[in-house]
Design a protein around this motif. Structure first.
Motif, mmCIF file in Angstrom:
data_model
loop_
_atom_site.group_PDB
_atom_site.id
_atom_site.type_symbol
_atom_site.label_atom_id
_atom_site.label_comp_id
_atom_site.label_asym_id
_atom_site.label_seq_id
_atom_site.Cartn_x
_atom_site.Cartn_y
_atom_site.Cartn_z
ATOM 1 N N LYS A 223 0.821 -1.215 0.000
ATOM 2 C CA LYS A 223 0.000 0.000 0.000
ATOM 3 C C LYS A 223 0.853 1.263 0.000
ATOM 4 C CE LYS A 223 -4.064 -1.975 2.286
ATOM 5 N NZ LYS A 223 -4.965 -1.896 3.458
ATOM 6 N N THR A 224 2.002 1.204 0.658
ATOM 7 C CA THR A 224 2.847 2.394 0.735
ATOM 8 C C THR A 224 4.206 2.140 0.081
ATOM 9 O OG1 THR A 224 3.538 1.688 2.960
ATOM 10 C CG2 THR A 224 1.734 3.266 2.812
ATOM 11 N N ARG A 225 4.807 0.993 0.360
ATOM 12 C CA ARG A 225 6.062 0.617 -0.295
ATOM 13 C C ARG A 225 5.734 -0.413 -1.370
ATOM 14 N NH1 ARG A 225 10.669 -0.035 4.452
ATOM 15 N NH2 ARG A 225 10.530 2.100 5.239
ATOM 16 N N HIS A 226 5.821 0.010 -2.623
ATOM 17 C CA HIS A 226 5.402 -0.856 -3.705
ATOM 18 C C HIS A 226 6.567 -1.706 -4.206
ATOM 19 C CE1 HIS A 226 1.515 0.977 -3.817
ATOM 20 N NE2 HIS A 226 2.021 2.170 -4.038
ATOM 21 N N THR A 227 6.322 -2.993 -4.343
ATOM 22 C CA THR A 227 7.261 -3.912 -4.953
ATOM 23 C C THR A 227 6.468 -4.811 -5.893
ATOM 24 O OG1 THR A 227 6.990 -5.486 -3.130
ATOM 25 C CG2 THR A 227 8.813 -3.929 -2.955
ATOM 26 N N VAL A 228 7.166 -5.550 -6.717
ATOM 27 C CA VAL A 228 6.518 -6.516 -7.600
ATOM 28 C C VAL A 228 6.839 -7.905 -7.086
ATOM 29 C CG1 VAL A 228 6.393 -7.444 -9.932
ATOM 30 C CG2 VAL A 228 6.632 -4.981 -9.588
ATOM 31 N N ARG A 229 5.802 -8.674 -6.823
ATOM 32 C CA ARG A 229 6.017 -10.053 -6.398
ATOM 33 C C ARG A 229 5.552 -10.982 -7.503
ATOM 34 N NH1 ARG A 229 0.779 -9.599 -4.266
ATOM 35 N NH2 ARG A 229 -0.434 -11.530 -4.281
ATOM 36 N N ASP A 230 6.239 -12.092 -7.654
ATOM 37 C CA ASP A 230 5.850 -13.112 -8.617
ATOM 38 C C ASP A 230 5.068 -14.189 -7.885
ATOM 39 O OD1 ASP A 230 6.983 -11.891 -10.818
ATOM 40 O OD2 ASP A 230 8.917 -12.877 -10.576
ATOM 41 N N ALA A 231 3.744 -14.087 -7.978
ATOM 42 C CA ALA A 231 2.881 -15.090 -7.348
ATOM 43 C C ALA A 231 2.785 -16.300 -8.274
ATOM 44 C CB ALA A 231 1.496 -14.508 -7.104
ATOM 45 N N LYS A 232 3.027 -17.459 -7.720
ATOM 46 C CA LYS A 232 3.007 -18.693 -8.506
ATOM 47 C C LYS A 232 1.695 -19.439 -8.247
ATOM 48 C CE LYS A 232 8.034 -18.973 -8.416
ATOM 49 N NZ LYS A 232 8.175 -17.655 -7.771
ATOM 50 N N ILE A 233 0.983 -19.743 -9.326
ATOM 51 C CA ILE A 233 -0.316 -20.406 -9.225
ATOM 52 C C ILE A 233 -0.212 -21.767 -9.909
ATOM 53 C CG2 ILE A 233 -2.762 -20.269 -9.772
ATOM 54 C CD1 ILE A 233 -2.504 -17.252 -9.932
ATOM 55 N N PRO A 234 -0.222 -22.863 -9.159
ATOM 56 C CA PRO A 234 -0.087 -24.184 -9.777
ATOM 57 C C PRO A 234 -1.389 -24.656 -10.418
ATOM 58 C CG PRO A 234 -0.314 -24.388 -7.403
ATOM 59 C CD PRO A 234 -0.268 -22.921 -7.691
ATOM 60 N N TYR A 235 -1.267 -25.656 -11.273
ATOM 61 C CA TYR A 235 -2.449 -26.306 -11.817
ATOM 62 C C TYR A 235 -3.271 -26.909 -10.679
ATOM 63 C CZ TYR A 235 -0.751 -26.112 -16.653
ATOM 64 O OH TYR A 235 -0.338 -25.684 -17.899
ATOM 65 N N SER A 236 -4.594 -26.885 -10.826
ATOM 66 C CA SER A 236 -5.478 -27.485 -9.829
ATOM 67 C C SER A 236 -5.803 -28.921 -10.198
ATOM 68 C CB SER A 236 -6.786 -26.689 -9.724
ATOM 69 O OG SER A 236 -6.545 -25.378 -9.288
ATOM 70 N N HIS A 237 -6.106 -29.726 -9.180
ATOM 71 C CA HIS A 237 -6.510 -31.108 -9.435
ATOM 72 C C HIS A 237 -7.845 -31.157 -10.155
ATOM 73 C CE1 HIS A 237 -3.150 -32.597 -7.139
ATOM 74 N NE2 HIS A 237 -3.537 -31.964 -6.038
ATOM 75 N N ASP A 238 -8.728 -30.229 -9.848
ATOM 76 C CA ASP A 238 -10.042 -30.176 -10.481
ATOM 77 C C ASP A 238 -9.956 -29.277 -11.708
ATOM 78 O OD1 ASP A 238 -12.657 -29.765 -11.252
ATOM 79 O OD2 ASP A 238 -13.421 -29.424 -9.223
ATOM 80 N N PRO A 239 -10.051 -29.813 -12.913
ATOM 81 C CA PRO A 239 -9.939 -28.986 -14.120
ATOM 82 C C PRO A 239 -10.968 -27.860 -14.174
ATOM 83 C CG PRO A 239 -9.819 -31.315 -14.674
ATOM 84 C CD PRO A 239 -10.233 -31.232 -13.234
ATOM 85 N N GLY A 240 -12.152 -28.082 -13.605
ATOM 86 C CA GLY A 240 -13.191 -27.070 -13.634
ATOM 87 C C GLY A 240 -12.895 -25.879 -12.758
ATOM 88 N N LEU A 241 -11.975 -26.022 -11.800
ATOM 89 C CA LEU A 241 -11.597 -24.923 -10.907
ATOM 90 C C LEU A 241 -10.154 -24.485 -11.119
ATOM 91 C CD1 LEU A 241 -13.235 -25.954 -7.504
ATOM 92 C CD2 LEU A 241 -14.069 -24.334 -9.200
ATOM 93 N N CYS A 242 -9.550 -24.921 -12.217
ATOM 94 C CA CYS A 242 -8.127 -24.657 -12.428
ATOM 95 C C CYS A 242 -7.912 -23.251 -12.984
ATOM 96 C CB CYS A 242 -7.541 -25.683 -13.391
ATOM 97 S SG CYS A 242 -5.774 -25.438 -13.685
ATOM 98 N N PRO A 243 -7.222 -22.398 -12.261
ATOM 99 C CA PRO A 243 -6.986 -21.034 -12.744
ATOM 100 C C PRO A 243 -6.087 -20.997 -13.975
ATOM 101 C CG PRO A 243 -5.732 -21.447 -10.754
ATOM 102 C CD PRO A 243 -6.629 -22.625 -10.926
ATOM 103 N N VAL A 244 -5.167 -21.960 -14.085
ATOM 104 C CA VAL A 244 -4.253 -21.984 -15.233
ATOM 105 C C VAL A 244 -5.033 -22.311 -16.503
ATOM 106 C CG1 VAL A 244 -2.111 -22.925 -16.137
ATOM 107 C CG2 VAL A 244 -2.453 -22.790 -13.657
ATOM 108 N N ARG A 245 -5.878 -23.325 -16.434
ATOM 109 C CA ARG A 245 -6.686 -23.686 -17.597
ATOM 110 C C ARG A 245 -7.678 -22.571 -17.933
ATOM 111 N NH1 ARG A 245 -6.106 -28.439 -14.560
ATOM 112 N NH2 ARG A 245 -5.146 -30.194 -15.705
ATOM 113 N N ALA A 246 -8.233 -21.928 -16.907
ATOM 114 C CA ALA A 246 -9.186 -20.835 -17.150
ATOM 115 C C ALA A 246 -8.498 -19.666 -17.843
ATOM 116 C CB ALA A 246 -9.805 -20.380 -15.830
ATOM 117 N N TRP A 247 -7.288 -19.324 -17.414
ATOM 118 C CA TRP A 247 -6.538 -18.244 -18.056
ATOM 119 C C TRP A 247 -6.230 -18.592 -19.513
ATOM 120 C CZ3 TRP A 247 -4.986 -13.361 -18.004
ATOM 121 C CH2 TRP A 247 -3.886 -12.991 -18.779
ATOM 122 N N THR A 248 -5.773 -19.824 -19.754
ATOM 123 C CA THR A 248 -5.424 -20.237 -21.113
ATOM 124 C C THR A 248 -6.641 -20.203 -22.028
ATOM 125 O OG1 THR A 248 -3.688 -21.677 -20.206
ATOM 126 C CG2 THR A 248 -4.378 -22.086 -22.475
ATOM 127 N N ALA A 249 -7.786 -20.659 -21.513
ATOM 128 C CA ALA A 249 -9.014 -20.652 -22.314
ATOM 129 C C ALA A 249 -9.457 -19.223 -22.628
ATOM 130 C CB ALA A 249 -10.116 -21.410 -21.578
#
Length: 360
Positions: A223-249
């Motif tokens: 909020k005051t000291r800004h940095t860039v973080r690399d958040a890592k989001i793995p594939y989900s076991h449930d394809p219907g809830l997988c953020p990686v597959r949703a982003w790709t689609a």
């Protein structure tokens, strides 16, 4: 600004304008031309400081100043004086009648307006002492306790946390359209890196990268000291809830349905899309919040999500699955000893790690 041809003579006792007095001292020490250049550098520094303040912070300060001006108009106090009495009267007025409908503000809102008004006063060259500001804070805390003792509960409270069941309902309700794929990717990725509303609004397409293990999202944090973080989001076991597959689609649908300019690396990662399915530009934090609310209503999720619901949801769900607080803090961009994170995970620990459990 002084003309270089005009000698600068410091008035006896100072001018009362700190910047003008500083320029006078520079002129006496280094000469008029150097003083002009130093003053121009100060103007540049002021402009840069104003430019790098986030838009939502500027809006907060502007709103707080308007509240301060209404208070001064109502009470007949000068806007440029922030004495102990004036600041205590300000918080009292806010809690009793400060809103435009003459109702009282919630204590949290009053605290925000107090902080913003102090910033506004100092920005305009008025002195606000730490002791006087502390006295106002103490008065606000005491009056808040009085309100609670009188049975008053103001404000919306903490945002509701998104659950995995909520995510499943949202994902199933997203239609097979560009907007539907955008919505699904927005919700699922935001949950998995504990996004605030401004986080996806600030992403470019190049900030989201595919890795063989998932996604890497480079998000501006702090909020005051800004940095860039690399958040890592793995594939989900449930394809219907997988953020990686949703982003790709979503990106595949965008490349198929929209003008190629919306798929370039420097285009917004998440686009505003009109009713006809045409991208119109990037999402703003407010439009992200509205989108989350609209998406949840479409899915008949019994929550009114705010911009923080996905953030809180990640913290509480991860804790319920045994993740330690350091791992959660790193994923969501919290400080490792963040008080807000501690409040979030108390929702889970309050039952699973309860001192009263099993005693009787």
């Amino acid at each position: 600004m002084h003309d270089a041809r005009t000698p600068i003579v410091a008035p006896a006792g100072g001018s009362g304008d700190p910047r003008a007095d500083l320029v006078e001292r520079w002129a006496a020490r280094h000469g008029v031309e150097a003083a002009r250049r130093l003053a121009a550098a100060e103007d540049l520094a002021d402009a840069v400081a104003a430019e790098i303040v986030p838009a939502n912070t500027r809006d907060t300060y502007a709103k707080a100043w308007r509240v301060w001006e209404r208070f001064c108009a109502d009470t007949g106090l000068p806007t440029g004086e922030a004495s102990r009495g004036a600041l205590v009267a300000f918080v009292t007025w806010m809690l009793r009648e400060g809103r435009t409908d003459h109702a009282g503000y919630a204590p949290a809102s009053a605290g925000t307006h107090l902080a913003g008004a102090v910033v506004g006063l100092r920005t305009r060259g008025h002195t606000v002492s730490r002791d006087d500001q502390a006295a106002a804070r103490k008065a606000l805390q005491g009056l808040t306790v009085k309100l609670l003792q009188q049975g008053e509960r103001r404000g919306r409270g903490q945002a509701p946390a998104a659950t995995v069941s909520d995510l499943r309902a949202v994902a199933h309700a997203c239609p097979d359209t560009l907007t539907g794929h955008r919505d699904k990717a927005l919700v699922l990725t935001s949950f998995h890196y504990a996004a605030r509303a401004q986080d996806p609004a600030g992403l470019l397409a190049a900030d989201v990268r595919l890795d063989h293990r998932g996604l890497v999202v480079s998000v501006l944090t702090g909020k005051t000291r800004h940095t860039v973080r690399d958040a890592k989001i793995p594939y989900s076991h449930d394809p219907g809830l997988c953020p990686v597959r949703a982003w790709t689609a979503y990106r595949h649908r965008l490349a198929t349905d929209a003008d190629p300019r919306w798929s370039t690396p420097d285009a917004p990662a998440f686009l505003a899309i009109d009713r006809w399915g045409n991208p119109t530009g990037g999402l703003t934090p407010d439009s992200v919040t509205r989108a989350i609310t609209r998406i949840s209503k479409r899915a008949h999720v019994p929550l009114t999500w705010t911009g923080h619901s996905l953030r809180i949801g990640l913290a509480t769900t991860a804790r319920a699955h045994g993740k330690d607080t350091i791992t959660i803090a790193d994923q969501g961009g919290w400080a490792r000893h963040s008080r807000s994170l501690h409040r979030y995970i108390q929702r889970t620990d309050g039952w699973d790690d309860n001192a009263a459990a099993g005693l009787t």
